[in-house]
Structure formats: structure tokens, C-alpha cells
Design an enzyme around this catalytic site. Structure first.
Site, PDB file in Angstrom:
ATOM      1  N   LYS A 266       0.846  -1.202   0.000  1.00 46.39           N
ATOM      2  CA  LYS A 266       0.000   0.000   0.000  1.00 46.39           C
ATOM      3  C   LYS A 266       0.884   1.256   0.000  1.00 46.39           C
ATOM      4  O   LYS A 266       0.664   2.184  -0.764  1.00 46.39           O
ATOM      5  CB  LYS A 266      -0.877   0.004   1.239  1.00 46.39           C
ATOM      6  CG  LYS A 266      -1.508   1.352   1.582  1.00 46.39           C
ATOM      7  CD  LYS A 266      -2.396   1.308   2.794  1.00 46.39           C
ATOM      8  CE  LYS A 266      -1.679   1.502   4.083  1.00 46.39           C
ATOM      9  NZ  LYS A 266      -1.331   2.876   4.457  1.00 46.39           N
ATOM     10  N   ASN A 267       1.912   1.246   0.847  1.00 47.33           N
ATOM     11  CA  ASN A 267       2.708   2.458   1.034  1.00 47.33           C
ATOM     12  C   ASN A 267       3.729   2.695  -0.066  1.00 47.33           C
ATOM     13  O   ASN A 267       4.428   3.698  -0.059  1.00 47.33           O
ATOM     14  CB  ASN A 267       3.390   2.434   2.407  1.00 47.33           C
ATOM     15  CG  ASN A 267       2.362   2.589   3.525  1.00 47.33           C
ATOM     16  OD1 ASN A 267       1.187   2.895   3.244  1.00 47.33           O
ATOM     17  ND2 ASN A 267       2.766   2.362   4.750  1.00 47.33           N
TER      18      ASN A 267
ATOM     19  N   CYS B  10      -4.599  12.559  12.749  1.00 45.65           N
ATOM     20  CA  CYS B  10      -5.299  11.269  12.666  1.00 45.65           C
ATOM     21  C   CYS B  10      -5.105  10.610  14.029  1.00 45.65           C
ATOM     22  O   CYS B  10      -4.467  11.143  14.920  1.00 45.65           O
ATOM     23  CB  CYS B  10      -4.741  10.419  11.530  1.00 45.65           C
ATOM     24  SG  CYS B  10      -3.193   9.654  11.926  1.00 45.65           S
TER      25      CYS B  10
ATOM     26  N   ARG C 257       0.700  14.573  12.942  1.00 45.20           N
ATOM     27  CA  ARG C 257       1.199  14.301  11.588  1.00 45.20           C
ATOM     28  C   ARG C 257       1.168  15.537  10.686  1.00 45.20           C
ATOM     29  O   ARG C 257       0.499  15.592   9.675  1.00 45.20           O
ATOM     30  CB  ARG C 257       0.414  13.145  10.973  1.00 45.20           C
ATOM     31  CG  ARG C 257       0.565  11.881  11.811  1.00 45.20           C
ATOM     32  CD  ARG C 257      -0.131  10.687  11.226  1.00 45.20           C
ATOM     33  NE  ARG C 257       0.558  10.215  10.024  1.00 45.20           N
ATOM     34  CZ  ARG C 257       0.085   9.194   9.304  1.00 45.20           C
ATOM     35  NH1 ARG C 257      -1.041   8.620   9.642  1.00 45.20           N
ATOM     36  NH2 ARG C 257       0.737   8.795   8.228  1.00 45.20           N
TER      37      ARG C 257
ATOM     38  N   ASP D 190       5.146   0.583  11.887  1.00 41.30           N
ATOM     39  CA  ASP D 190       3.909  -0.055  11.414  1.00 41.30           C
ATOM     40  C   ASP D 190       3.791  -1.502  11.870  1.00 41.30           C
ATOM     41  O   ASP D 190       2.767  -2.135  11.631  1.00 41.30           O
ATOM     42  CB  ASP D 190       3.816   0.010   9.886  1.00 41.30           C
ATOM     43  CG  ASP D 190       3.614   1.422   9.405  1.00 41.30           C
ATOM     44  OD1 ASP D 190       3.790   1.662   8.190  1.00 41.30           O
ATOM     45  OD2 ASP D 190       3.323   2.296  10.228  1.00 41.30           O
TER      46      ASP D 190
ATOM     47  N   ARG E  69      -8.345  -0.647   4.868  1.00 46.99           N
ATOM     48  CA  ARG E  69      -7.456   0.333   4.252  1.00 46.99           C
ATOM     49  C   ARG E  69      -6.117  -0.303   3.880  1.00 46.99           C
ATOM     50  O   ARG E  69      -5.433   0.155   2.982  1.00 46.99           O
ATOM     51  CB  ARG E  69      -7.192   1.490   5.223  1.00 46.99           C
ATOM     52  CG  ARG E  69      -8.430   2.280   5.572  1.00 46.99           C
ATOM     53  CD  ARG E  69      -8.073   3.518   6.321  1.00 46.99           C
ATOM     54  NE  ARG E  69      -7.099   4.303   5.573  1.00 46.99           N
ATOM     55  CZ  ARG E  69      -6.613   5.478   5.979  1.00 46.99           C
ATOM     56  NH1 ARG E  69      -6.997   5.974   7.134  1.00 46.99           N
ATOM     57  NH2 ARG E  69      -5.750   6.147   5.252  1.00 46.99           N
TER      58      ARG E  69
HETATM   59  C1  EPZ Z   1       4.362   6.901   6.142  1.00 54.73           C
HETATM   60  O1  EPZ Z   1       3.588   7.929   6.731  1.00 54.73           O
HETATM   61  C2  EPZ Z   1       3.460   5.676   6.091  1.00 54.73           C
HETATM   62  N1  EPZ Z   1       2.294   5.962   5.242  1.00 54.73           N
HETATM   63  C3  EPZ Z   1       3.005   5.305   7.503  1.00 54.73           C
HETATM   64  O2  EPZ Z   1       2.234   4.113   7.410  1.00 54.73           O
HETATM   65  C4  EPZ Z   1       4.250   5.019   8.346  1.00 54.73           C
HETATM   66  O3  EPZ Z   1       3.849   4.735   9.668  1.00 54.73           O
HETATM   67  C5  EPZ Z   1       5.164   6.249   8.327  1.00 54.73           C
HETATM   68  O4  EPZ Z   1       5.500   6.591   6.963  1.00 54.73           O
HETATM   69  C6  EPZ Z   1       6.471   6.006   9.082  1.00 54.73           C
HETATM   70  O5  EPZ Z   1       7.142   4.913   8.527  1.00 54.73           O
HETATM   71  C7  EPZ Z   1       2.448   5.928   3.901  1.00 54.73           C
HETATM   72  O6  EPZ Z   1       3.524   5.670   3.385  1.00 54.73           O
HETATM   73  C8  EPZ Z   1       1.230   6.201   3.092  1.00 54.73           C
HETATM   74  P1  EPZ Z   1       6.429  10.338   8.152  1.00 54.73           P
HETATM   75  P2  EPZ Z   1       4.146   9.466   6.705  1.00 54.73           P
HETATM   76  O7  EPZ Z   1       6.310  11.577   7.350  1.00 54.73           O
HETATM   77  O8  EPZ Z   1       4.909   9.685   5.467  1.00 54.73           O
HETATM   78  C9  EPZ Z   1       6.511  13.619  11.576  1.00 54.73           C
HETATM   79  C10 EPZ Z   1       0.391   2.740   7.775  1.00 54.73           C
HETATM   80  O9  EPZ Z   1      -0.036   2.214   8.804  1.00 54.73           O
HETATM   81  N2  EPZ Z   1       6.419  14.601  10.482  1.00 54.73           N
HETATM   82  O10 EPZ Z   1       7.641   9.454   7.967  1.00 54.73           O
HETATM   83  O11 EPZ Z   1       3.014  10.345   7.019  1.00 54.73           O
HETATM   84  C11 EPZ Z   1       5.232  12.788  11.691  1.00 54.73           C
HETATM   85  O12 EPZ Z   1       4.265  13.479  12.475  1.00 54.73           O
HETATM   86  C12 EPZ Z   1       0.856   4.177   7.804  1.00 54.73           C
HETATM   87  O13 EPZ Z   1       0.502   2.154   6.662  1.00 54.73           O
HETATM   88  C13 EPZ Z   1       6.511  15.964  10.781  1.00 54.73           C
HETATM   89  O14 EPZ Z   1       6.655  16.344  11.922  1.00 54.73           O
HETATM   90  O15 EPZ Z   1       5.147   9.425   7.946  1.00 54.73           O
HETATM   91  C14 EPZ Z   1       5.721  11.536  12.360  1.00 54.73           C
HETATM   92  O16 EPZ Z   1       5.787  11.752  13.757  1.00 54.73           O
HETATM   93  C15 EPZ Z   1       0.634   4.805   9.177  1.00 54.73           C
HETATM   94  N3  EPZ Z   1       6.429  16.857   9.767  1.00 54.73           N
HETATM   95  C16 EPZ Z   1       7.138  11.361  11.801  1.00 54.73           C
HETATM   96  O17 EPZ Z   1       7.516  12.653  11.290  1.00 54.73           O
HETATM   97  C17 EPZ Z   1       6.271  16.475   8.452  1.00 54.73           C
HETATM   98  O18 EPZ Z   1       6.224  17.345   7.565  1.00 54.73           O
HETATM   99  C18 EPZ Z   1       7.229  10.362  10.668  1.00 54.73           C
HETATM  100  O19 EPZ Z   1       6.270  10.731   9.706  1.00 54.73           O
HETATM  101  C19 EPZ Z   1       6.181  15.095   8.171  1.00 54.73           C
HETATM  102  C20 EPZ Z   1       6.263  14.167   9.192  1.00 54.73           C
END
Ligand code: EPZ
Length: 427
Positions: free
Chosen positions: A22-23, A124, A129, A314, A406
Site C-alpha cells: 500500500k505504502n 489522525c 502528523r 507499522d 485500508r
Molecule cells: C508513512 O507515513 C506511512 N504511510 C506510515 O504508514 C508510516 O507509519 C510512516 O510513513 C512512518 O514509517 C504511507 O507511506 C502512506 P512520516 P508518513 O512523514 O509519510 C513527523 C500505515 O499504517 N512529520 O515518515 O506520514 C510525523 O508526524 C501508515 O501504513 C513531521 O513532523 O510518515 C511523524 O511523527 C501509518 N512533519 C514522523 O515525522 C512532516 O512534515 C514520521 O512521519 C512530516 C512528518
């Protein structure tokens, strides 16, 4: 809303096919916006989030034709995405709030069309996020960013210009957004502290197949030489490492013996290390991965979630179920999201002994879990409730299973085929 009913205690034996990730599929679909030629993606999973992304891209004018199941026996769908007719560069709130990954259209739209209006995704269940790192990265490539009425307005009328992007903390989506944008920027872009998740590398390989010039794939420093245009490509989505890990835990907690067809051990080394340490047998076999626990107790373990190649966040909820039925205590620390223990109160209602202190949870193994009515809160928390139901004595009823849909394709079918007593009650 559908429910899933499980009568626990049955060891899983058999084969589970693992689908496309998915990701990886979500950013790959967004990458279609970068070209006027057709991008053909195969091994796409049949998931609610894929449908949401399809709907969003359709709204923008991307023509998506489904070419049924992929040849070669893949379970996934084949999509031909044609973005040559894109007129609309707005991603509306009602779609973005349903799926945060919608924000991945931002980078491609600004790079290809010079503007984009994307709703801020909002928080969420697992955390606020924000997307501040995505926006700062786009500004580093010359985009003008404004926030108004809950939307991000991004403009680059003369096109993006290559530059240096340094992420203050690792962000998967932020890396993906800016990597896509940089492919069409003028000049060279360096992305430092880039996310190294396999899904990021999968996107990079697809972009290269479309004519992008990217070096350092798989490392935390990506170098991109911008090009005038990207052409179409045929690309197969990588296997889903989190689906693989989730079913590996299912085999382990039920004391079963399962082959994960299409599984790749190299994608989940951190998970495999911890599970082997806990007493689970995992070996590579001809068509995937074999996971078994025929004898011997599960031993307690320590896990801290980290960006790849560390232990994936995850898989945190799923491992908590394994820890709940282990001998001894385990410590599980969540460092990526600030609120990713929503599964804990539900597992405790099933008899688990878990204490949360800030970002860490102490899990003391118990003799048995008992079935109960439980509530799914987010995608991976809901998969942990399924795993707990598989091992619990008695019946477990899981509500709000739309969270599961999802990210897990045909979950109850795959588990039932291995002997689980599980069914979906459609409401
Ligand atoms: C991706 O989310 C995945 N989703 C998530 O999977 C996964 O948990 C996550 O990466 C971490 O591996 C998809 O790929 C669609 P991040 P993403 O940006 O990109 C903070 C699932 O269950 N952050 O790496 O949104 C954020 O709040 C989902 O399949 C900022 O502060 O994750 C988090 O604490 C859940 N500012 C951390 O960084 C930003 O601009 C990591 O987030 C962006 C992120």
C-alpha cells in the site's frame, strides 16, 4: 459497519499470498502526475486507500483504466494511469482528510503544472502528523507556499529550481514528495537525511524507469538531476513488508507453520531479528518466507521503533500481541508517532498485562488472552486486535473494521484458508 468475528486457539497452517505494498502503491500512483505518457502499475493491492487515491486522481483528470489482475499470478490489479489531461490541481478536503497520503500529489503537481492547492490533511488517530517538512522542502526548491482556509497553495510559475533539502527529521512522505518534485526541477537537488524505507526506493526505481536521474537510492542522501520531462513506464509494485510481518506474527502467536508467498526477508530484517530472538523460526524458502513456532515458548524481547532499516513503527502494534503471550516481560518503545498505543486498552480488555509510560510500554506475558468485543482505532491497531483474537480463548468481535480494509486485502479469507475460525459480518 462490518464486524469481524474470530474464535481463537487454532494454529495457522498453510500458505498466505502477500500482495503489493500500500505504502509504495500510493506514491507510485501520484507519480503518474509527472508525465504525459501512460504509467502502468502492476501488483497493486485491492485496498480502500487505493480506491481513495484513484478517486482523487480521477477528480484531477487522470484517466485510470484497470487491466484486471496482473499476469504471472499476482493477486494485485494493473492500472494504466494517463495524466495528460490533468486540468485540476486541487486536492479537496473531503478526500485528503480521508487519506493523508493524498498530500503526495502536492510535489508532482507543483513540479509539472507550477501550482497546486492541497488541503492540509489534519491529524489522525496516531498523531498530529503535520506536513511542515514537506512544505519547507518545496520552498527550498523555489516554491511559494501560502496557507489559507485549511489549504496549502503552492506556486512555482517559472518551475522549480534544484537545491539542497535537509530534513530535520526523517519523513517518508516528505522524502517522496520532494523526490518527485526534484525530478522536473531545473538543475541538481540533494536530499539529505532522506527516508530509506523500501517504499521510497521503490518510488525512486519507478521514477528512474520514467527517465528520472537519481543517485543514492536506498541511502539517506539522494541526488537528483532535473530533466525536461518524464516518459511512461511499466512498473511492478514491491511486496508489502508490513502485511508480511503481520502474518508472520499471526503464525507465531498461534503456534502455526505458514509460508508467506512472495515474502522477502530482506525487507523486514529488523522484524525477523526480534522474532527469531523471541523463539520464532523464520527461514527463506523457494517462493517466500516460512514462519513457524511448533514448540517452545515465546521469550520476551525489547523493541524500539525507528526509521528504516530500524524496527518499523507499522509493526509495533502487532509485536505487542506477540509480547502479550510471551514468557517474561518485553519493552516496546514508539519513537515515530506520539500516540500509537491506541491498541493497548483494547488488548488489556482481552487480558493482556501492559503498562504505558510515555513512549514506552512494558508488556508482561500472560498465560492466555480472552476473547472480547473490541474496537479498531487505526489501521495497524486493528490488525493487532485480529492477531489477539486468533490466539485468545473464546470469541472476539472487532468493530469498525473499515480501518483494516485500508491496508489488508482479503484478510479474513487469507487467515481462514490457513485454518483460522474467522468471518466477516456485513452490516
Ligand atoms: C508513512 O507515513 C506511512 N504511510 C506510515 O504508514 C508510516 O507509519 C510512516 O510513513 C512512518 O514509517 C504511507 O507511506 C502512506 P512520516 P508518513 O512523514 O509519510 C513527523 C500505515 O499504517 N512529520 O515518515 O506520514 C510525523 O508526524 C501508515 O501504513 C513531521 O513532523 O510518515 C511523524 O511523527 C501509518 N512533519 C514522523 O515525522 C512532516 O512534515 C514520521 O512521519 C512530516 C512528518
Amino acid at each position: 459497519m462490518d464486524q469481524i468475528v474470530i474464535k481463537g486457539g487454532k494454529p495457522l497452517n498453510g500458505t498466505i499470498p502477500i500482495g503489493g505494498a500500500k505504502n509504495a502503491a500510493l506514491p507510485l500512483m501520484a507519480a503518474s502526475l509527472l508525465s504525459d505518457d501512460v504509467l502502468r502499475l502492476s501488483n497493486l493491492p485491492h485496498l480502500a486507500d487505493i480506491s481513495t487515491m484513484t478517486h482523487l486522481l480521477n477528480e484531477m483528470g487522470v484517466n485510470i483504466s484497470m487491466e484486471g489482475d496482473a499476469p504471472g499470478g499476482h493477486m494485485g490489479k494493473v492500472f494504466a494511469l494517463d495524466a495528460s489531461g490533468v486540468k485540476e490541481t486541487t486536492a479537496p478536503y473531503d478526500l485528503v482528510r480521508r487519506m493523508r497520503a493524498s498530500v503526495l500529489v502536492l510535489g508532482p503537481l507543483v513540479a509539472k503544472h507550477g501550482h497546486a492547492r492541497v488541503s492540509l490533511p489534519g491529524g489522525c488517530a496516531i498523531g498530529t502528523r503535520p506536513v511542515d517538512l514537506h512544505l519547507k522542502a518545496l520552498e527550498a526548491l523555489g516554491a511559494e507556499i501560502e496557507l489559507s482556509e485549511g489549504y496549502v497553495e503552492a506556486k512555482a510559475p517559472k518551475g522549480l529550481v534544484g537545491g539542497h533539502v535537509l530534513f530535520s527529521n526523517v519523513t517518508v512522505g516528505g522524502t517522496e514528495n520532494i523526490l518527485m518534485a526534484a525530478c522536473l526541477a531545473k538543475g541538481e537537488t540533494t536530499i539529505s537525511n532522506a527516508a530509506r524505507e523500501p517504499e521510497v526506493s521503490d518510488l525512486a526505481h519507478c521514477l528512474v524507469a520514467m527517465g528520472a536521474k537519481i543517485e543514492g537510492i536506498g541511502t539517506d542522501t539522494l541526488k537528483v538531476q532535473g530533466v525536461e520531462r518524464l516518459h511512461g513506464a511499466d512498473y511492478e509494485v514491491i511486496v508489502d513488508r508490513i502485511e508480511m510481518g503481520s502474518y508472520a506474527v499471526a503464525a507465531a502467536v498461534t503456534g502455526g507453520d505458514v509460508v508467506l508467498k512472495g515474502g522477502r526477508i530482506d525487507l523486514i530484517e529488523a522484524v525477523v531479528d526480534v522474532m527469531r530472538e523471541a523463539g520464532v523460526e523464520i527461514e527463506e524458502v523457494e517462493d517466500g518466507l516460512r514462519v513457524s513456532r511448533k514448540n517452545g515458548a515465546i521469550k520476551g524481547f525489547d523493541v524500539m521503533t525507528e526509521p528504516y532499516a530500524g524496527f518499523p513503527t507499522d509493526m509495533q502494534a502487532q509485536m505487542m500481541v506477540l509480547a502479550s503471550v510471551a514468557e517474561g516481560a518485553s519493552m516496546i518503545t514508539e519513537t515515530i508517532f506520539e500516540n500509537r498505543f491506541m491498541h493497548v486498552p483494547e488488548l488489556v480488555r482481552m487480558g493482556a498485562d501492559i503498562n504505558v509510560h510515555g513512549r514506552s510500554a512494558i508488556v508482561r506475558g500472560v498465560q492466555k488472552l480472552s476473547g472480547a468485543q473490541v474496537m479498531a482505532t487505526d489501521l495497524r491497531a486493528s490488525s493487532s486486535l485480529v492477531l489477539a483474537g486468533l490466539v485468545a480463548e473464546g470469541e472476539t468481535v472487532i468493530n469498525r473494521v473499515y480501518h483494516l480494509d485500508r491496508g489488508y486485502e482479503r484478510l479474513e479469507e487469507k487467515l481462514a484458508a490457513c485454518g483460522a475460525d474467522i468471518e466477516r459480518i456485513r452490516e
